[in-house]
Design a protein around this motif. Structure first.
Motif, PDB file in Angstrom:
ATOM      1  N   GLY A 151      -9.223 -30.218 -11.269  1.00 37.73           N
ATOM      2  CA  GLY A 151     -10.865 -30.590 -10.543  1.00 37.73           C
ATOM      3  C   GLY A 151     -11.549 -30.133 -10.808  1.00 37.73           C
ATOM      4  O   GLY A 151     -11.448 -28.986 -11.814  1.00 37.73           O
ATOM      5  N   PRO A 152     -13.270 -30.422 -10.219  1.00 40.71           N
ATOM      6  CA  PRO A 152     -14.110 -29.407 -11.117  1.00 40.71           C
ATOM      7  C   PRO A 152     -14.075 -28.343 -10.708  1.00 40.71           C
ATOM      8  O   PRO A 152     -14.856 -27.203 -11.568  1.00 40.71           O
ATOM      9  CB  PRO A 152     -15.683 -30.561 -11.011  1.00 40.71           C
ATOM     10  N   ILE A 161      -5.813 -28.115  -8.527  1.00 39.60           N
ATOM     11  CA  ILE A 161      -4.680 -29.073  -9.034  1.00 39.60           C
ATOM     12  C   ILE A 161      -4.514 -30.229  -8.267  1.00 39.60           C
ATOM     13  O   ILE A 161      -4.525 -30.205  -7.170  1.00 39.60           O
ATOM     14  CB  ILE A 161      -3.433 -28.467  -8.947  1.00 39.60           C
ATOM     15  N   LEU A 162      -5.430 -31.298  -9.107  1.00 39.97           N
ATOM     16  CA  LEU A 162      -5.105 -32.674  -8.504  1.00 39.97           C
ATOM     17  C   LEU A 162      -3.761 -34.011  -9.076  1.00 39.97           C
ATOM     18  O   LEU A 162      -3.657 -33.579 -10.199  1.00 39.97           O
ATOM     19  CB  LEU A 162      -6.800 -33.388  -8.248  1.00 39.97           C
ATOM     20  N   TYR A 163      -3.214 -34.675  -8.548  1.00 41.87           N
ATOM     21  CA  TYR A 163      -2.994 -35.916  -8.465  1.00 41.87           C
ATOM     22  C   TYR A 163      -2.759 -36.843  -8.650  1.00 41.87           C
ATOM     23  O   TYR A 163      -3.936 -37.106  -7.539  1.00 41.87           O
ATOM     24  CB  TYR A 163      -1.347 -35.040  -8.708  1.00 41.87           C
ATOM     25  N   ARG A 170      -9.261 -19.337  -2.419  1.00 46.76           N
ATOM     26  CA  ARG A 170      -8.761 -19.084  -3.250  1.00 46.76           C
ATOM     27  C   ARG A 170      -9.448 -20.760  -3.605  1.00 46.76           C
ATOM     28  O   ARG A 170      -8.875 -21.668  -3.527  1.00 46.76           O
ATOM     29  CB  ARG A 170      -7.540 -18.911  -3.240  1.00 46.76           C
ATOM     30  N   VAL A 171     -10.097 -20.931  -5.320  1.00 47.97           N
ATOM     31  CA  VAL A 171     -10.111 -22.153  -5.945  1.00 47.97           C
ATOM     32  C   VAL A 171      -9.473 -22.341  -6.284  1.00 47.97           C
ATOM     33  O   VAL A 171      -9.038 -23.828  -6.729  1.00 47.97           O
ATOM     34  CB  VAL A 171     -11.267 -21.724  -6.402  1.00 47.97           C
ATOM     35  N   THR A 172      -8.533 -22.098  -7.652  1.00 46.94           N
ATOM     36  CA  THR A 172      -8.051 -22.356  -8.408  1.00 46.94           C
ATOM     37  C   THR A 172      -6.312 -22.846  -7.666  1.00 46.94           C
ATOM     38  O   THR A 172      -5.991 -23.246  -8.544  1.00 46.94           O
ATOM     39  CB  THR A 172      -7.847 -21.686  -9.967  1.00 46.94           C
ATOM     40  N   SER A 173      -6.136 -21.784  -6.724  1.00 46.93           N
ATOM     41  CA  SER A 173      -4.646 -21.956  -6.332  1.00 46.93           C
ATOM     42  C   SER A 173      -4.578 -21.560  -4.301  1.00 46.93           C
ATOM     43  O   SER A 173      -4.664 -20.308  -4.652  1.00 46.93           O
ATOM     44  CB  SER A 173      -3.781 -21.224  -6.919  1.00 46.93           C
TER      45      SER A 173
END
Length: 117
Positions: A6-7, A11-13, A101-104
């Protein structure tokens, strides 16, 4: 069906017509003692979070029922004392979600919230 970032780097699914966010359980949250009367004090401790990360503690889900918040120390650990809450039906889980934590995103879950005596 699909996976992307995402922006904000999360991690999106997709699953059918639903969109979800991947959350990696790398932290641990525990409650001591394991049982207690409503209103008695319990210590919630967590490890494996980012140093200085704010951790939100939820009862039974991460969408509502915010119990408390804590800041992890330089080792990524925290400890907070709080009263045992009234659970709707027996023991409930407590989930700690790291907010920095933004990315993980980091999440730790206890087995159960202290049961009621």
């Amino acid at each position: 069906m699909g996976i992307t970032t995402g922006p904000d780097g999360a991690i999106l699914y997709t699953e059918g017509m639903k969109i979800g966010q991947a959350v990696f359980e790398t932290a641990v949250v525990s409650a001591t003692p394991g049982t207690g009367k409503v209103g008695s004090e319990v210590m919630l401790c967590g490890t494996g979070f980012a140093p200085g990360e704010q951790v939100h503690l939820f009862g039974d889900s991460t969408s509502k029922n915010l119990l408390d918040a804590a800041n992890a120390d330089e080792s990524g650990s925290f400890a907070v004392s709080r009263p045992v809450a009234q659970a709707a039906f027996g023991p409930e889980s407590v989930t700690g979600v790291g907010r920095a934590r933004v990315t993980s995103p980091c999440k730790g879950t206890t087995g159960t919230w202290p049961g009621l005596i």
